[in-house]
Design a protein around this motif. Structure first.
Motif, PDB file in Angstrom:
ATOM      1  N   LEU A   1      36.121  42.906  36.882  1.00 54.27           N
ATOM      2  CA  LEU A   1      36.769  44.064  37.475  1.00 54.27           C
ATOM      3  C   LEU A   1      37.870  43.633  38.432  1.00 54.27           C
ATOM      4  O   LEU A   1      38.944  44.214  38.482  1.00 54.27           O
ATOM      5  N   ARG A   2      37.599  42.573  39.179  1.00 51.26           N
ATOM      6  CA  ARG A   2      38.598  42.078  40.106  1.00 51.26           C
ATOM      7  C   ARG A   2      39.840  41.627  39.349  1.00 51.26           C
ATOM      8  O   ARG A   2      40.971  41.890  39.735  1.00 51.26           O
ATOM      9  N   ALA A   3      39.597  40.934  38.257  1.00 53.35           N
ATOM     10  CA  ALA A   3      40.728  40.494  37.437  1.00 53.35           C
ATOM     11  C   ALA A   3      41.510  41.692  36.920  1.00 53.35           C
ATOM     12  O   ALA A   3      42.737  41.680  36.859  1.00 53.35           O
ATOM     13  N   SER A   4      40.765  42.748  36.589  1.00 52.23           N
ATOM     14  CA  SER A   4      41.447  43.933  36.066  1.00 52.23           C
ATOM     15  C   SER A   4      42.318  44.578  37.127  1.00 52.23           C
ATOM     16  O   SER A   4      43.399  45.072  36.843  1.00 52.23           O
ATOM     17  N   VAL A   5      41.822  44.592  38.378  1.00 56.32           N
ATOM     18  CA  VAL A   5      42.613  45.189  39.442  1.00 56.32           C
ATOM     19  C   VAL A   5      43.839  44.347  39.729  1.00 56.32           C
ATOM     20  O   VAL A   5      44.921  44.864  39.977  1.00 56.32           O
ATOM     21  N   GLN A   6      43.693  43.006  39.675  1.00 57.06           N
ATOM     22  CA  GLN A   6      44.852  42.151  39.860  1.00 57.06           C
ATOM     23  C   GLN A   6      45.869  42.390  38.750  1.00 57.06           C
ATOM     24  O   GLN A   6      47.077  42.431  38.979  1.00 57.06           O
ATOM     25  N   ASP A   7      45.355  42.577  37.525  1.00 62.89           N
ATOM     26  CA  ASP A   7      46.253  42.859  36.412  1.00 62.89           C
ATOM     27  C   ASP A   7      46.957  44.197  36.631  1.00 62.89           C
ATOM     28  O   ASP A   7      48.138  44.360  36.337  1.00 62.89           O
ATOM     29  N   THR A   8      46.198  45.166  37.203  1.00 60.16           N
ATOM     30  CA  THR A   8      46.799  46.458  37.513  1.00 60.16           C
ATOM     31  C   THR A   8      47.952  46.288  38.484  1.00 60.16           C
ATOM     32  O   THR A   8      49.008  46.894  38.342  1.00 60.16           O
ATOM     33  N   SER A   9      47.729  45.443  39.516  1.00 65.96           N
ATOM     34  CA  SER A   9      48.785  45.214  40.498  1.00 65.96           C
ATOM     35  C   SER A   9      50.003  44.599  39.836  1.00 65.96           C
ATOM     36  O   SER A   9      51.140  44.947  40.144  1.00 65.96           O
ATOM     37  N   ALA A  10      49.760  43.661  38.909  1.00 68.13           N
ATOM     38  CA  ALA A  10      50.878  43.021  38.221  1.00 68.13           C
ATOM     39  C   ALA A  10      51.652  44.046  37.410  1.00 68.13           C
ATOM     40  O   ALA A  10      52.887  44.061  37.409  1.00 68.13           O
ATOM     41  N   ARG A  11      50.927  44.929  36.727  1.00 66.71           N
ATOM     42  CA  ARG A  11      51.611  45.945  35.937  1.00 66.71           C
ATOM     43  C   ARG A  11      52.354  46.923  36.842  1.00 66.71           C
ATOM     44  O   ARG A  11      53.392  47.449  36.504  1.00 66.71           O
ATOM     45  N   GLN A  12      51.794  47.158  38.045  1.00 65.66           N
ATOM     46  CA  GLN A  12      52.479  48.019  38.996  1.00 65.66           C
ATOM     47  C   GLN A  12      53.810  47.397  39.382  1.00 65.66           C
ATOM     48  O   GLN A  12      54.831  48.081  39.439  1.00 65.66           O
ATOM     49  N   ASP A  13      53.808  46.094  39.679  1.00 68.07           N
ATOM     50  CA  ASP A  13      55.041  45.424  40.075  1.00 68.07           C
ATOM     51  C   ASP A  13      56.087  45.519  38.966  1.00 68.07           C
ATOM     52  O   ASP A  13      57.265  45.733  39.205  1.00 68.07           O
ATOM     53  N   THR A  14      55.626  45.325  37.710  1.00 62.31           N
ATOM     54  CA  THR A  14      56.548  45.381  36.582  1.00 62.31           C
ATOM     55  C   THR A  14      57.181  46.756  36.468  1.00 62.31           C
ATOM     56  O   THR A  14      58.387  46.900  36.301  1.00 62.31           O
ATOM     57  N   SER A  15      56.329  47.792  36.615  1.00 56.61           N
ATOM     58  CA  SER A  15      56.858  49.146  36.486  1.00 56.61           C
ATOM     59  C   SER A  15      57.840  49.443  37.601  1.00 56.61           C
ATOM     60  O   SER A  15      58.810  50.162  37.416  1.00 56.61           O
ATOM     61  N   ALA A  16      57.571  48.884  38.800  1.00 51.78           N
ATOM     62  CA  ALA A  16      58.483  49.126  39.910  1.00 51.78           C
ATOM     63  C   ALA A  16      59.828  48.482  39.646  1.00 51.78           C
ATOM     64  O   ALA A  16      60.876  49.064  39.916  1.00 51.78           O
TER      65      ALA A  16
ATOM     66  N   LEU B   1      26.929  49.200  42.606  1.00 50.73           N
ATOM     67  CA  LEU B   1      27.091  48.861  44.012  1.00 50.73           C
ATOM     68  C   LEU B   1      27.727  47.481  44.166  1.00 50.73           C
ATOM     69  O   LEU B   1      28.611  47.280  45.012  1.00 50.73           O
ATOM     70  N   LEU B   2      27.299  46.545  43.342  1.00 46.92           N
ATOM     71  CA  LEU B   2      27.881  45.207  43.429  1.00 46.92           C
ATOM     72  C   LEU B   2      29.351  45.224  43.045  1.00 46.92           C
ATOM     73  O   LEU B   2      30.179  44.530  43.654  1.00 46.92           O
ATOM     74  N   ARG B   3      29.703  45.994  42.044  1.00 50.12           N
ATOM     75  CA  ARG B   3      31.117  46.093  41.677  1.00 50.12           C
ATOM     76  C   ARG B   3      31.933  46.686  42.828  1.00 50.12           C
ATOM     77  O   ARG B   3      33.033  46.233  43.142  1.00 50.12           O
ATOM     78  N   GLU B   4      31.378  47.702  43.459  1.00 47.09           N
ATOM     79  CA  GLU B   4      32.049  48.334  44.599  1.00 47.09           C
ATOM     80  C   GLU B   4      32.229  47.334  45.741  1.00 47.09           C
ATOM     81  O   GLU B   4      33.309  47.239  46.348  1.00 47.09           O
ATOM     82  N   LEU B   5      31.179  46.574  46.038  1.00 51.59           N
ATOM     83  CA  LEU B   5      31.247  45.596  47.122  1.00 51.59           C
ATOM     84  C   LEU B   5      32.200  44.450  46.770  1.00 51.59           C
ATOM     85  O   LEU B   5      32.828  43.865  47.663  1.00 51.59           O
ATOM     86  N   THR B   6      32.302  44.143  45.490  1.00 53.14           N
ATOM     87  CA  THR B   6      33.226  43.078  45.068  1.00 53.14           C
ATOM     88  C   THR B   6      34.665  43.485  45.326  1.00 53.14           C
ATOM     89  O   THR B   6      35.475  42.696  45.812  1.00 53.14           O
ATOM     90  N   LEU B   7      34.991  44.735  45.010  1.00 50.84           N
ATOM     91  CA  LEU B   7      36.344  45.225  45.287  1.00 50.84           C
ATOM     92  C   LEU B   7      36.659  45.163  46.781  1.00 50.84           C
ATOM     93  O   LEU B   7      37.736  44.742  47.193  1.00 50.84           O
ATOM     94  N   ALA B   8      35.685  45.578  47.592  1.00 56.82           N
ATOM     95  CA  ALA B   8      35.895  45.573  49.039  1.00 56.82           C
ATOM     96  C   ALA B   8      35.973  44.158  49.584  1.00 56.82           C
ATOM     97  O   ALA B   8      36.756  43.872  50.499  1.00 56.82           O
ATOM     98  N   ALA B   9      35.166  43.250  49.028  1.00 53.13           N
ATOM     99  CA  ALA B   9      35.102  41.882  49.547  1.00 53.13           C
ATOM    100  C   ALA B   9      36.435  41.171  49.418  1.00 53.13           C
ATOM    101  O   ALA B   9      36.834  40.405  50.298  1.00 53.13           O
ATOM    102  N   GLU B  10      37.132  41.396  48.325  1.00 51.95           N
ATOM    103  CA  GLU B  10      38.405  40.715  48.118  1.00 51.95           C
ATOM    104  C   GLU B  10      39.401  41.071  49.227  1.00 51.95           C
ATOM    105  O   GLU B  10      40.053  40.193  49.813  1.00 51.95           O
ATOM    106  N   THR B  11      39.489  42.354  49.536  1.00 51.93           N
ATOM    107  CA  THR B  11      40.394  42.777  50.612  1.00 51.93           C
ATOM    108  C   THR B  11      39.895  42.286  51.963  1.00 51.93           C
ATOM    109  O   THR B  11      40.678  41.817  52.796  1.00 51.93           O
ATOM    110  N   ASP B  12      38.591  42.389  52.204  1.00 53.82           N
ATOM    111  CA  ASP B  12      38.043  41.952  53.490  1.00 53.82           C
ATOM    112  C   ASP B  12      38.334  40.478  53.751  1.00 53.82           C
ATOM    113  O   ASP B  12      38.681  40.090  54.877  1.00 53.82           O
ATOM    114  N   LEU B  13      38.183  39.647  52.729  1.00 48.88           N
ATOM    115  CA  LEU B  13      38.436  38.212  52.905  1.00 48.88           C
ATOM    116  C   LEU B  13      39.902  37.955  53.230  1.00 48.88           C
ATOM    117  O   LEU B  13      40.235  37.075  54.042  1.00 48.88           O
ATOM    118  N   ARG B  14      40.793  38.701  52.626  1.00 50.46           N
ATOM    119  CA  ARG B  14      42.216  38.549  52.953  1.00 50.46           C
ATOM    120  C   ARG B  14      42.479  38.975  54.408  1.00 50.46           C
ATOM    121  O   ARG B  14      43.212  38.307  55.132  1.00 50.46           O
TER     122      ARG B  14
END
Length: 639
Positions: free
Chosen positions: A43-58, A452-465
């Motif tokens: 899922l994390r990889a998918s969100v990163q891919d989403t960000s990449a596609r967002q940049d491309t569209s921008a 719940l783990l997927r939800e916490l994984t999404l949050a953890a990535e931002t929290d660590l940054r």
């Protein structure tokens, strides 16, 4: 109804009751954790891919834009993918319930008038504007803007919720059956046992005030109360005239000569409190009672004797009223529960599959025999949660940009480890005695172990940054180090542990000197070698420390001791006992158990290193995120 999809397998939510025991599925926790961690990485990889596609569209100028984050365009597809990852599993139950309600209403031929929900919400908005903002719509819009909301976005959200509620209410009304017993109960509730009531002439003095421009609710309520008191004074004067011989009907005609004089009617209990009902029904014929401030009027009643209202005379009217009466909340909840039980729904694997592995037509949910496509569910998420979660999405993107600019890289292993640790912490917070209790808790909050783990994984990535950016941008200050020093070593770096004996004044004491003499006598015993703890148990008047030999609770901080006594204690060595010290009207004997001072200079470097390494608290993390996002620019373009 919560979702139940451990390990990404499709599974219905027809959940057995606890009493059914063996029939209730119980997945192996370890297997679910492993699978969920893998799913989280995907899922994390998918969100990163989403960000990449967002940049491309921008860069390409974007199409179908819904947000701008720091000037970068965000497409509907990119934001929708993130919403699906972040909110999709949590809101399945809400979406499914809404669909069940709409399908049930459609099957029963029930529909709302076009725009009914929107109109009702707009009316509620207007009442809030008039009540809380003095009719100033601009102030209300400004408040919404401070919360990251717009009138249009809030209208979409509330209208959807209200539409579901209105349909549930109409379904419940259509299913309602009014029995003869219901009619009889309403008859006796309104007119008394067996319909025996009192005929009365009622005079109501309405409490009417004209709203003032800019008036706040408290001011309006104050004026209403003042008007109610004025009318009560007027009603008491009318009551005195009635008791002097003027019929209440004549008095009513004097007040409103353009209206016909009121005639005796059976007294209806509806809407009146018990004390009013008892006062009116207990009146002898010809007498009056009041004033009673009930609802938006002040009332007077004049009795014209007992009267029986036959059930047959009012049965048709009462039945019609019962059929059209507002549906009770329990009745609505019963309809909701029955719909859930009759049509189970399930999550399909497409809901948690990375967006690059699916397309908009892939099914993500099954509700009964109907499947819901990814595009349809995402459209609903955008309509109901798009504006609410826009700030969170923007903060995530903003922080990721800051981290990239700083060369910060978060490894997948770090994210997985943090998510697993947060999962365990969340589980400890719930304090569930067994795995079944833990899964029951998750079920009640629309989660599964995997979701719940997927939800916490999404949050953890931002929290660590955020944590790494915090270490670099906001290093511990001198005040932070000093606070850590006092937390670790005590106020002012002093670890002072004391116990005490309280000698309180007694009735037989002949003034303050007698209390002091008793305290000195106890000190003499201590000097003779008697153990302080033993003497405290025998003679201390402090019930909170007596049984512990004078020792306070673990959370006691020595700086709570008054200054004069504290100055004496810091000068004592361990084992020494103070002279009797007066605090208020009582005297204390203190024994010092420990008195150590750790200079800040000697531990500053150690504390600084510890502060740099330790994980920030949730409050510290939120503060850092707010500081990092102070210059975040967000424009919401959802329509």
């Amino acid at each position: 109804m919560p979702v139940s999809t451990p390990c990404n397998s499709a599974r219905t939510t027809a959940r057995p009751r606890r009493s059914e025991g063996p029939g209730r599925p119980a997945p192996f926790v370890a297997a679910c954790l492993c699978a969920a961690l893998l799913a989280g990485a995907a899922l994390r990889a998918s969100v990163q891919d989403t960000s990449a596609r967002q940049d491309t569209s921008a860069r390409d100028g974007g199409a179908d834009l819904v947000l701008r984050v720091d000037g970068q365009a965000v497409t509907r597809a990119a934001y929708g993918d993130w919403l699906l990852a972040f909110r999709g599993e949590q809101l399945v139950a809400t979406f499914a319930e809404a669909e069940l309600v709409r399908n049930s209403a459609r099957a029963a031929g029930i529909e709302l008038e076009p725009g009914a929900a929107v109109a009702a919400v707009e009316d509620a908005f207007q009442r809030r504007i008039e009540g809380a903002f003095g009719g100033n719509r601009e102030r209300w819009v400004a408040e919404l803007a401070r919360e990251g909301r717009t009138p249009a976005g809030l209208l979409r959200e509330r209208a959807f919720e209200l539409e579901t509620d209105l349909l549930l209410e109409r379904i419940a009304r259509a299913q309602r059956t009014v029995t003869s017993d219901d009619v009889r109960a309403a008859w006796e509730e309104r007119y008394g046992p067996e319909g025996v009531t009192t005929r009365v002439v009622a005079l109501a003095l309405p409490v009417r005030i004209t709203p003032l421009p800019g008036e706040v609710p408290n001011e309006r309520r104050s004026r209403e109360q003042a008007r109610r008191e004025e009318l009560s004074t007027e009603a008491r004067a009318l009551l005195a005239r009635q008791r002097a011989g003027t019929a209440l009907a004549e008095l009513a005609l004097e007040r409103r000569p353009q209206e016909p004089a009121p005639r005796p009617e059976p007294f209806s209990r509806a809407g009146f409190p018990l004390e009013v009902v008892q006062a009116v029904e207990g009146l002898p014929a010809g007498e009056a009672a009041g004033p009673f401030a009930v609802g938006n009027a002040v009332w007077l009643f004049e009795s014209h004797g007992p009267f029986t209202v036959p059930l047959d005379d009012v049965a048709h009217e009462l039945r019609a009223e019962l059929e059209q009466a507002p549906v009770t909340r329990p009745a609505i909840e019963e309809v909701r529960t029955n719909l859930r039980a009759a049509t189970p729904f399930s999550v399909l694997p497409g809901l948690t599959t990375p967006p690059d592995a699916t397309d908009a037509t892939d099914a993500v949910l099954r509700i009964g025999d109907e499947v819901v496509s990814r595009a349809r569910y995402v459209a609903w998420l955008l309509a109901t949660r798009g504006e609410i979660d826009a700030r969170r999405y923007a903060e995530r993107q903003h922080i990721q940009t800051l981290a990239d600019e700083a060369g910060i890289t978060i490894e997948a292993a770090e994210v997985s480890a943090r998510a697993a640790a947060d999962y365990k912490a969340r589980k400890r917070e719930v304090d569930a005695p067994s795995e079944d209790d833990w899964r029951d808790h998750l079920w009640r909050v629309n989660r599964t172990e995997a979701s719940l783990l997927r939800e916490l994984t999404l949050a953890a990535e931002t929290d660590l940054r955020v944590e790494e950016l915090r270490r670099r941008r906001f290093p511990p200050t001198a005040d932070d180090v000093r606070a850590a020093w006092e937390r670790t070593y005590g106020p002012e770096g002093r670890n002072l542990e004391v116990r005490w004996i309280l000698i309180a004044p007694q009735p037989e004491d002949d003034g303050e000197a007698a209390t002091r003499e008793r305290a000195q006598a106890l000190r003499s015993k201590l000097e003779a070698g008697i153990d302080f703890a033993s003497l405290a148990k025998l003679h201390s008047d402090d019930p909170n420390t007596k049984e512990r030999g004078g020792r306070p609770s673990d959370d006691f901080v020595w700086t709570r001791i008054p200054d004069d006594a504290r100055e004496v204690l810091v000068g004592l060595r361990p084992g020494q006992v103070s002279a009797p010290l007066q605090i208020g009207q009582a005297f204390y004997l203190f024994q010092v158990d420990r008195n150590e001072v750790t200079p800040l200079a000697g531990v500053r470097d150690e504390l600084l290193a510890r502060l740099r390494k330790q994980r920030p608290t949730s409050v510290q993390l939120a503060e850092a995120k707010n500081r990092l996002c102070q210059d975040l620019e967000l424009e919401v373009l959802l329509d």
